[in-house]
Design a protein around this motif. Structure first.
Motif, PDB file in Angstrom:
ATOM      1  N   LEU A 145     -41.472  16.919 -27.164  1.00  0.00           N
ATOM      2  CA  LEU A 145     -42.817  16.410 -27.420  1.00  0.00           C
ATOM      3  C   LEU A 145     -43.447  17.099 -28.622  1.00  0.00           C
ATOM      4  O   LEU A 145     -44.008  16.446 -29.502  1.00  0.00           O
ATOM      5  CB  LEU A 145     -43.695  16.594 -26.177  1.00  0.00           C
ATOM      6  N   VAL A 146     -43.327  18.420 -28.677  1.00  0.00           N
ATOM      7  CA  VAL A 146     -43.964  19.171 -29.758  1.00  0.00           C
ATOM      8  C   VAL A 146     -43.249  18.963 -31.089  1.00  0.00           C
ATOM      9  O   VAL A 146     -43.881  18.732 -32.116  1.00  0.00           O
ATOM     10  CB  VAL A 146     -44.040  20.674 -29.399  1.00  0.00           C
ATOM     11  N   THR A 147     -41.926  19.031 -31.088  1.00  0.00           N
ATOM     12  CA  THR A 147     -41.205  18.991 -32.357  1.00  0.00           C
ATOM     13  C   THR A 147     -40.990  17.577 -32.886  1.00  0.00           C
ATOM     14  O   THR A 147     -41.116  17.342 -34.078  1.00  0.00           O
ATOM     15  CB  THR A 147     -39.838  19.696 -32.235  1.00  0.00           C
ATOM     16  N   GLN A 148     -40.674  16.633 -32.012  1.00  0.00           N
ATOM     17  CA  GLN A 148     -40.344  15.287 -32.481  1.00  0.00           C
ATOM     18  C   GLN A 148     -41.536  14.341 -32.480  1.00  0.00           C
ATOM     19  O   GLN A 148     -41.738  13.612 -33.446  1.00  0.00           O
ATOM     20  CB  GLN A 148     -39.223  14.693 -31.609  1.00  0.00           C
TER      21      GLN A 148
ATOM     22  N   SER B 198     -55.693  17.430 -35.739  1.00  0.00           N
ATOM     23  CA  SER B 198     -55.943  18.254 -34.550  1.00  0.00           C
ATOM     24  C   SER B 198     -56.569  17.426 -33.435  1.00  0.00           C
ATOM     25  O   SER B 198     -56.180  17.554 -32.263  1.00  0.00           O
ATOM     26  CB  SER B 198     -56.846  19.424 -34.919  1.00  0.00           C
ATOM     27  N   ASP B 199     -57.514  16.562 -33.782  1.00  0.00           N
ATOM     28  CA  ASP B 199     -58.151  15.699 -32.782  1.00  0.00           C
ATOM     29  C   ASP B 199     -57.142  14.729 -32.175  1.00  0.00           C
ATOM     30  O   ASP B 199     -57.165  14.471 -30.966  1.00  0.00           O
ATOM     31  CB  ASP B 199     -59.315  14.919 -33.394  1.00  0.00           C
TER      32      ASP B 199
ATOM     33  N   LEU C 139     -53.866  15.186 -31.908  1.00  0.00           N
ATOM     34  CA  LEU C 139     -52.965  15.947 -31.035  1.00  0.00           C
ATOM     35  C   LEU C 139     -53.669  16.336 -29.738  1.00  0.00           C
ATOM     36  O   LEU C 139     -53.070  16.285 -28.660  1.00  0.00           O
ATOM     37  CB  LEU C 139     -52.441  17.189 -31.752  1.00  0.00           C
ATOM     38  N   ASP C 140     -54.936  16.731 -29.834  1.00  0.00           N
ATOM     39  CA  ASP C 140     -55.695  17.068 -28.621  1.00  0.00           C
ATOM     40  C   ASP C 140     -55.808  15.863 -27.697  1.00  0.00           C
ATOM     41  O   ASP C 140     -55.694  15.990 -26.477  1.00  0.00           O
ATOM     42  CB  ASP C 140     -57.091  17.577 -28.973  1.00  0.00           C
ATOM     43  N   GLY C 141     -56.030  14.689 -28.275  1.00  0.00           N
ATOM     44  CA  GLY C 141     -56.102  13.463 -27.469  1.00  0.00           C
ATOM     45  C   GLY C 141     -54.786  13.163 -26.774  1.00  0.00           C
ATOM     46  O   GLY C 141     -54.760  12.774 -25.610  1.00  0.00           O
ATOM     47  N   ALA C 142     -53.683  13.367 -27.481  1.00  0.00           N
ATOM     48  CA  ALA C 142     -52.364  13.131 -26.882  1.00  0.00           C
ATOM     49  C   ALA C 142     -52.091  14.130 -25.765  1.00  0.00           C
ATOM     50  O   ALA C 142     -51.527  13.780 -24.720  1.00  0.00           O
ATOM     51  CB  ALA C 142     -51.279  13.216 -27.940  1.00  0.00           C
ATOM     52  N   LEU C 143     -52.497  15.371 -25.956  1.00  0.00           N
ATOM     53  CA  LEU C 143     -52.251  16.390 -24.944  1.00  0.00           C
ATOM     54  C   LEU C 143     -53.195  16.253 -23.754  1.00  0.00           C
ATOM     55  O   LEU C 143     -52.863  16.679 -22.657  1.00  0.00           O
ATOM     56  CB  LEU C 143     -52.346  17.783 -25.556  1.00  0.00           C
TER      57      LEU C 143
ATOM     58  N   THR D  68     -44.763  14.912 -32.651  1.00  0.00           N
ATOM     59  CA  THR D  68     -45.756  15.194 -33.684  1.00  0.00           C
ATOM     60  C   THR D  68     -45.259  14.772 -35.058  1.00  0.00           C
ATOM     61  O   THR D  68     -46.052  14.339 -35.890  1.00  0.00           O
ATOM     62  CB  THR D  68     -46.117  16.689 -33.706  1.00  0.00           C
ATOM     63  N   ARG D  69     -43.969  14.856 -35.287  1.00  0.00           N
ATOM     64  CA  ARG D  69     -43.423  14.403 -36.563  1.00  0.00           C
ATOM     65  C   ARG D  69     -43.567  12.893 -36.698  1.00  0.00           C
ATOM     66  O   ARG D  69     -43.899  12.376 -37.762  1.00  0.00           O
ATOM     67  CB  ARG D  69     -41.949  14.790 -36.693  1.00  0.00           C
ATOM     68  N   ILE D  70     -43.368  12.181 -35.600  1.00  0.00           N
ATOM     69  CA  ILE D  70     -43.506  10.722 -35.624  1.00  0.00           C
ATOM     70  C   ILE D  70     -44.965  10.318 -35.807  1.00  0.00           C
ATOM     71  O   ILE D  70     -45.282   9.429 -36.587  1.00  0.00           O
ATOM     72  CB  ILE D  70     -42.925  10.116 -34.328  1.00  0.00           C
ATOM     73  N   VAL D  71     -45.865  10.996 -35.092  1.00  0.00           N
ATOM     74  CA  VAL D  71     -47.283  10.637 -35.134  1.00  0.00           C
ATOM     75  C   VAL D  71     -47.937  11.050 -36.449  1.00  0.00           C
ATOM     76  O   VAL D  71     -48.674  10.278 -37.055  1.00  0.00           O
ATOM     77  CB  VAL D  71     -48.045  11.272 -33.938  1.00  0.00           C
ATOM     78  N   SER D  72     -47.665  12.270 -36.887  1.00  0.00           N
ATOM     79  CA  SER D  72     -48.408  12.792 -38.035  1.00  0.00           C
ATOM     80  C   SER D  72     -47.560  13.054 -39.266  1.00  0.00           C
ATOM     81  O   SER D  72     -48.100  13.274 -40.342  1.00  0.00           O
ATOM     82  CB  SER D  72     -49.094  14.101 -37.636  1.00  0.00           C
TER      83      SER D  72
END
Length: 173
Positions: A117-120, A34-35, A37-41, A122-126
């Motif tokens: 951004l949301v679907t792809q 969550s942290d 993703l928050d940083g990326a956003l 996040t899959r790559i990052v997490s």
């Protein structure tokens, strides 16, 4: 049923000589993701701020150029009884339409990028797959903010055009 610290220590001692691992709970893992993703956003918020500033400069520049190009028209309208207030309202209506159209186009073009951004990403990052839900209320707010920002940006050029003297602006050819 064992205490968390004891379990973590036991697993760490068993795996440590062979593997370099960090043992975290499910809650800690979700918190770290969550942290991240928050940083990326947060970065996208900075990009949005830059986009708004550029849009404001663009709209102000557009209306300043428009008032120069339409000097004769403005002079003619003012000479046949258009008040300064009506001229400012005319520019405000034009800016409202321009801003609303810009907001609609921004929403239409940003939707696929946001989904990607949301679907792809996040899959790559997490490694997680997240579902994308289009934020309709946010889209409507975006359109409204774009329209009102455009009206605010057109205020100075419209006041400047309204303050222009009408004598000498209308040239009959």
């Amino acid at each position: 049923g064992a205490p968390l610290d004891e379990t973590r220590t036991a697993i760490s001692q068993r795996l440590q000589p062979r593997f370099r691992v960090s043992i975290i709970t499910n809650h800690e893992f979700k918190s770290q993701i969550s942290d991240a993703l928050d940083g990326a956003l947060r970065m996208t918020n900075a990009i949005q701020l830059v986009a708004v500033v550029i849009a404001l400069i663009g709209v102000i520049n557009f209306f300043l150029a428009e008032t120069l190009d339409r000097r004769r028209e403005i002079g003619l309208l003012r000479s046949v009884a258009m008040t300064r207030r009506q001229l400012v309202r005319m520019f405000a209506c034009e800016a409202l339409g321009l801003g609303a159209l810009g907001g609609v186009l921004a929403t239409l073009f940003a939707w696929p990028v946001a989904r990607l951004l949301v679907t792809q990403s996040t899959r790559i990052v997490s490694g997680w797959s997240l579902a994308f839900e289009f934020p309709y209320p946010m889209a409507l707010v975006t359109i409204g903010v774009a329209a009102l920002t455009s009206v605010a940006a057109a205020y100075y050029p419209s006041r400047r055009a309204a303050a222009t003297r009408t004598s000498g602006l209308v040239v009959v050819e």
